[in-house]
Design a protein around this motif. Structure first.
Motif, short mmCIF file in Angstrom:
data_model
loop_
_atom_site.label_atom_id
_atom_site.label_comp_id
_atom_site.label_asym_id
_atom_site.label_seq_id
_atom_site.Cartn_x
_atom_site.Cartn_y
_atom_site.Cartn_z
N VAL A 5 78.24 -0.96 -63.16
CA VAL A 5 78.68 -2.26 -62.44
C VAL A 5 79.61 -2.94 -63.61
O VAL A 5 79.60 -2.51 -64.61
N SER A 6 80.54 -3.65 -63.11
CA SER A 6 81.41 -4.16 -64.07
C SER A 6 81.33 -5.54 -64.48
O SER A 6 80.17 -6.18 -63.92
N ALA A 7 82.00 -6.08 -65.28
CA ALA A 7 81.99 -7.57 -65.56
C ALA A 7 82.20 -8.54 -64.59
O ALA A 7 81.30 -9.43 -64.45
N ARG A 8 83.23 -8.33 -63.53
CA ARG A 8 83.18 -9.06 -62.52
C ARG A 8 81.99 -9.06 -61.52
O ARG A 8 81.90 -10.17 -61.08
N ASP A 9 81.45 -7.98 -61.54
CA ASP A 9 80.24 -7.91 -60.72
C ASP A 9 79.06 -8.83 -61.02
O ASP A 9 78.60 -9.74 -60.15
N LEU A 10 78.87 -8.46 -62.52
CA LEU A 10 77.69 -9.49 -63.05
C LEU A 10 78.30 -10.92 -63.01
O LEU A 10 77.32 -11.74 -63.36
N HIS A 11 79.51 -11.31 -63.31
CA HIS A 11 79.92 -12.59 -63.56
C HIS A 11 79.64 -13.25 -62.21
O HIS A 11 79.19 -14.48 -62.12
N ALA A 12 80.08 -12.64 -61.09
CA ALA A 12 79.86 -13.34 -59.99
C ALA A 12 78.25 -13.25 -59.43
O ALA A 12 77.94 -14.60 -58.71
N GLY A 13 77.78 -12.56 -59.73
CA GLY A 13 76.19 -12.93 -59.80
C GLY A 13 75.65 -12.37 -58.34
O GLY A 13 74.45 -12.23 -58.03
N GLY A 27 90.54 10.20 -60.61
CA GLY A 27 89.29 10.16 -61.55
C GLY A 27 88.99 8.78 -61.71
O GLY A 27 89.55 7.72 -61.57
N PRO A 28 87.86 9.11 -62.37
CA PRO A 28 86.87 7.39 -62.50
C PRO A 28 87.79 6.40 -63.57
O PRO A 28 87.67 5.41 -63.37
N GLU A 29 88.30 6.93 -64.58
CA GLU A 29 88.87 6.31 -65.68
C GLU A 29 90.03 5.53 -65.06
O GLU A 29 90.10 4.44 -65.15
N GLU A 30 90.90 6.27 -64.42
CA GLU A 30 92.01 5.66 -63.73
C GLU A 30 91.86 4.76 -62.62
O GLU A 30 92.26 3.67 -62.77
N LEU A 31 90.56 4.87 -62.00
CA LEU A 31 90.39 4.10 -60.80
C LEU A 31 89.91 2.82 -61.22
O LEU A 31 90.30 1.78 -60.73
N LEU A 32 88.94 2.90 -62.27
CA LEU A 32 88.38 1.67 -62.70
C LEU A 32 89.51 0.94 -63.78
O LEU A 32 89.37 -0.30 -63.74
N ARG A 33 90.24 1.58 -64.35
CA ARG A 33 91.30 0.82 -65.27
C ARG A 33 92.09 0.12 -64.16
O ARG A 33 92.61 -1.00 -64.73
N VAL A 34 92.33 0.52 -63.04
CA VAL A 34 93.23 -0.06 -62.14
C VAL A 34 92.52 -1.43 -61.42
O VAL A 34 92.96 -2.46 -61.27
N ALA A 35 91.15 -1.08 -61.17
CA ALA A 35 90.59 -2.03 -60.19
C ALA A 35 90.05 -3.09 -61.08
O ALA A 35 89.41 -4.22 -60.41
N GLU A 36 89.12 -2.50 -62.22
CA GLU A 36 88.33 -3.60 -62.92
C GLU A 36 88.82 -5.04 -63.19
O GLU A 36 88.21 -6.06 -63.03
N PRO A 37 90.22 -5.06 -63.74
CA PRO A 37 90.83 -6.54 -63.83
C PRO A 37 90.93 -7.41 -62.46
O PRO A 37 91.31 -8.46 -62.57
N THR A 38 90.67 -6.87 -61.39
CA THR A 38 91.05 -7.35 -60.02
C THR A 38 89.97 -7.66 -59.12
O THR A 38 88.78 -7.08 -59.31
N PRO A 39 89.96 -8.61 -58.25
CA PRO A 39 88.96 -8.83 -57.12
C PRO A 39 88.58 -7.35 -56.65
O PRO A 39 87.41 -7.50 -55.94
N VAL A 40 89.41 -6.50 -56.41
CA VAL A 40 89.05 -5.27 -55.84
C VAL A 40 87.79 -4.57 -56.22
O VAL A 40 87.30 -3.63 -55.66
N MET A 41 87.48 -4.87 -57.48
CA MET A 41 86.23 -4.26 -58.14
C MET A 41 85.16 -4.40 -57.54
O MET A 41 84.08 -3.59 -57.27
N LEU A 90 89.79 0.41 -48.90
CA LEU A 90 88.42 -0.05 -48.93
C LEU A 90 88.25 -0.80 -47.65
O LEU A 90 86.98 -1.34 -47.15
N ARG A 91 89.17 -1.37 -46.92
CA ARG A 91 89.17 -2.02 -45.65
C ARG A 91 89.00 -1.17 -44.46
O ARG A 91 88.80 -1.57 -43.31
N ARG A 92 89.14 0.16 -44.61
CA ARG A 92 88.88 1.11 -43.60
C ARG A 92 87.50 1.56 -43.50
O ARG A 92 86.66 1.31 -44.29
N ASP A 93 87.21 2.42 -42.40
CA ASP A 93 85.91 2.81 -42.31
C ASP A 93 85.39 3.93 -43.52
O ASP A 93 86.36 4.61 -43.98
N PRO A 94 84.30 3.70 -43.88
CA PRO A 94 83.83 4.45 -45.06
C PRO A 94 84.11 5.87 -44.99
O PRO A 94 84.19 6.77 -45.71
#
Length: 674
Positions: free
Chosen positions: A500-508, A455-469, A413-417
């Motif tokens: 969008v995840s809980a982390r996104d909505l929590h940050a506002g 896949g999206p399931e594994e990707l979100l399972r890894v990223a969602e509990p962290t600020p990377v989400m 995510l730090r690289r060019d899209p």
């Protein structure tokens, strides 16, 4: 309790005792030196007595660096006593220095131990300087030459080395926590060297006329102001202006220091429903509440632990003496108990609770990782509705394989899209009544350089509990809104749904990002839809409600995803500004064979219809399910029965071939195969 508490009679008594003891020590030392060599004092010139008086006057108003311990005090008297030791030796200089230290200790309200600590440092410095002069058989001359300059520098270096060596030993003996970052140490050294460098100039002025010596107080004052400004500038960057607690920068510096080989715990606290205080009582009351929470937290932890305000309504406690997760949990429970008593705010008692995430540190693990783990545990506590959660190796997101995958994702995510490997697939959503495509759902894929397509399931399972989400959501929103603009330019406008995840909505700040992207790409807000889950609502309902209300006012539709699998669903349908509910695939897949699943799906469709919401079924994979949904009055469906998720380019080709199909028409060969 805190720095503002009133002085007690006991503390006043301690200060009086410190004054008597240190004064007695100084007089005893002076009498001892006088008795050893009484003639030395009788033959001292007037310049000595003037410098002695100036040393005491200068230390009558010392300027320690703000918020620092006794080892950090720079006494202005050292320029005078260093000059005395260069010109007249150790004994006269020591007598003056002890009296000056006593005066400074009284002015700064030091304890006896602190005053003795400070005196020992300056005795060591003067002794080292005197030793250099004695070994060289040297006293500074009226007209100094290069040898005098070199020996003065050597004596000053010996003074500095001896003073700070004693300070380091004292810190070790008293287990004083080390809080001396490199920048602060440079300011100390610069101030000390500047004062010592004045000593030869004082002696030269004394040789010309002792009447010139009082003018040196101006130079001493300038050095003091310089040192104080450096300290205040450094402190301002490390202290929270609202609460007076250390800030995030101070926490990171403390965690990066090498301390004793013992386990530490970082407890991250996030206040629940704090925004309601701002809304109900105003931001001024919210700021006062944060200051009182800070005071209560500071009073609840031992002195050797660090309490920090990270920002907003987030605080952290770095516990330095824990024996494991159970010990850290006890600290967290103590903190929640401390916050349990109401805070009186303008006559209104305000209840405060906090979600606490705990991460344990041992060995050489860096502070940034510890902070991420504590934040992840805090969000886990919010999602579960618990007050405390501990990050550990048994956590589902903490396996080495997932941590490695998370590190790779963060680097991508730090690289060019263009070369980060993040791609979006789009799955069409079909209106059941007309068979037309009414929108698409954006689904995330990641082409890992070694693991292949993730896949999206594994990707979100890894990223969602962290600020990377949050980084991942920002990346997805950027691409989806740009794609909406491209479809609109091609005169094939489609509505796209983004999760969008809980982390996104929590940050506002997701609302601000969406508004900016829609404005930059000139995309109508009704073409974007955000999907939230019920677990996101459970994290912090009030804060999430504020965020999605802002999005709704912008015209962005909100969909409640995975409906029926969370908690308080009917309450959410009633209170939230929703436009649709998505029936979870676990019910849709089995409705053709399971009467219970079919009954649940029909009930959800009826409930949504009565509330004026669209009902969208996920996981439609066969014609029987499609017909059952049509009979139940479902509004739209998505699934492999019509199309798999596909990249944007393939979706354009698919749309060119697709012809609407109604449930009453049997599937023909012209419908794209799944």
């Amino acid at each position: 309790m805190d720095a503002a508490r009133p002085r007690t009679a006991a503390s006043a008594s301690r200060r009086r005792r410190a004054l008597l003891i240190t004064t007695g020590l100084s007089l005893a030392a002076g009498l001892l030196l006088w008795g050893t060599d009484p003639g030395a004092f009788r033959t001292l010139p007037p310049a000595y007595w003037i410098m002695a008086a100036l040393a005491v006057v200068a230390d009558a108003r010392p300027h320690p660096l703000p918020g620092h311990r006794v080892s950090r005090v720079i006494l202005p008297s050292i320029c005078f006593t260093f000059a005395i030791v260069l010109a007249w030796g150790f004994a006269p200089a020591l007598t003056v220095q002890l009296i000056a230290v006593t005066v400074a200790g009284v002015r700064m309200r030091h304890s006896v131990l602190r005053s003795v600590h400070l005196a020992l440092q300056h005795i060591a410095g003067l002794g080292a300087a005197a030793l250099v002069a004695e070994l060289a058989n040297w006293r500074i001359a009226l007209r100094p030459d290069l040898r005098d300059a070199a020996l003065t520098c050597a004596a000053a270096a010996a003074w500095i080395a001896a003073r700070y060596a004693v300070a380091a030993v004292a810190r070790r003996c008293t287990s004083e926590r080390r809080t001396r970052p490199r920048r602060r140490a440079r300011a100390d050294l610069l101030g000390t060297a500047a004062l010592l460098s004045l000593a030869p100039l004082l002696l030269l002025a004394a040789q010309i006329s002792p009447a010139l010596l009082p003018m040196s107080l101006l130079a001493v004052h300038a050095v003091q102001r310089m040192v104080r400004w450096a300290g205040e500038s450094e402190r301002a960057g490390r202290v929270d202006a609202l609460t007076g607690l250390p800030n995030r920068r101070a926490l990171q510096a403390t965690m990066s220091e090498r301390g004793p080989d013992r386990q530490r715990a970082l407890l991250l606290l996030d206040l629940d429903r704090f925004r309601t205080v701002n809304d109900a009582l105003g931001h001024g009351a919210g700021d006062r509440l944060l200051a009182r929470v800070a005071d209560r937290l500071a009073a609840a932890v031992p002195r050797h632990d660090l309490v920090v305000r990270l920002g907003g309504d987030e605080f952290a406690v770095l516990a330095t003496r824990v024996e494991g997760a159970a010990s850290a949990r006890r600290i967290a429970e103590h903190l929640t108990e401390a916050l349990s008593l109401p805070f009186p705010m303008d006559g209104t008692p305000v209840e405060v609770t906090a979600s606490i995430g705990i991460a344990l540190q041992s060995g050489r693990r860096d502070g940034a990782t510890l902070l991420r783990e504590a934040e992840s545990a805090m969000y886990e506590a919010k999602q579960r509705g618990d007050q405390v959660a501990v990050h550990g190796p048994d956590a589902p997101h903490a396996s080495p394989d997932r941590l490695a995958l998370l590190a790779d994702l963060r680097a991508a995510l730090r690289r060019d899209p263009a070369d980060d490997g993040i791609v979006l697939y789009y799955q069409p959503q079909i209106a059941i009544a007309t068979g037309e495509v009414v929108g698409v759902e954006a689904l995330l894929r990641w082409k890992h350089p070694k693991r292949g397509l993730v896949g999206p399931e594994e990707l979100l399972r890894v990223a969602e509990p962290t600020p990377v989400m949050r980084l991942l959501t920002a990346r997805v929103l950027d691409e989806v809104v740009a794609q909406l603009a491209a479809w609109r330019t091609a005169e094939t406008p489609l509505r796209a749904a983004v999760n969008v995840s809980a982390r996104d909505l929590h940050a506002g700040d997701v609302a601000d990002r969406v508004a900016r992207l829609l404005r930059e790409h000139e995309v109508p807000s009704d073409l974007l839809q955000l999907e939230i889950t019920e677990s996101a609502l459970m994290a912090d309902p009030h804060r999430v409600l504020d965020t999605i209300t802002r999005l709704d006012r912008m015209g962005v539709a909100i969909s409640l995803d995975d409906f029926g699998t969370g908690y308080s669903s009917l309450q959410h349908l009633r209170r939230l500004p929703l436009s649709e509910v998505k029936i979870d695939r676990s019910f849709v897949l089995g409705m053709a064979e399971d009467r219970g699943d079919a009954a649940i799906v029909r009930s959800v469709i009826g409930l949504a219809d009565s509330l004026g919401l669209r009902a969208v079924a996920e996981g439609v994979e066969d014609e029987v399910t499609w017909r059952l949904l049509a009979a139940a009055g479902c509004h739209a469906a998505q699934g492999w029965f019509h199309a798999r998720p596909m990249p944007a380019a393939e979706l354009a080709e698919w749309l060119g071939r697709y012809r609407p199909v109604r449930p009453g028409v049997l599937r023909g060969p012209w419908i794209p195969a799944k």
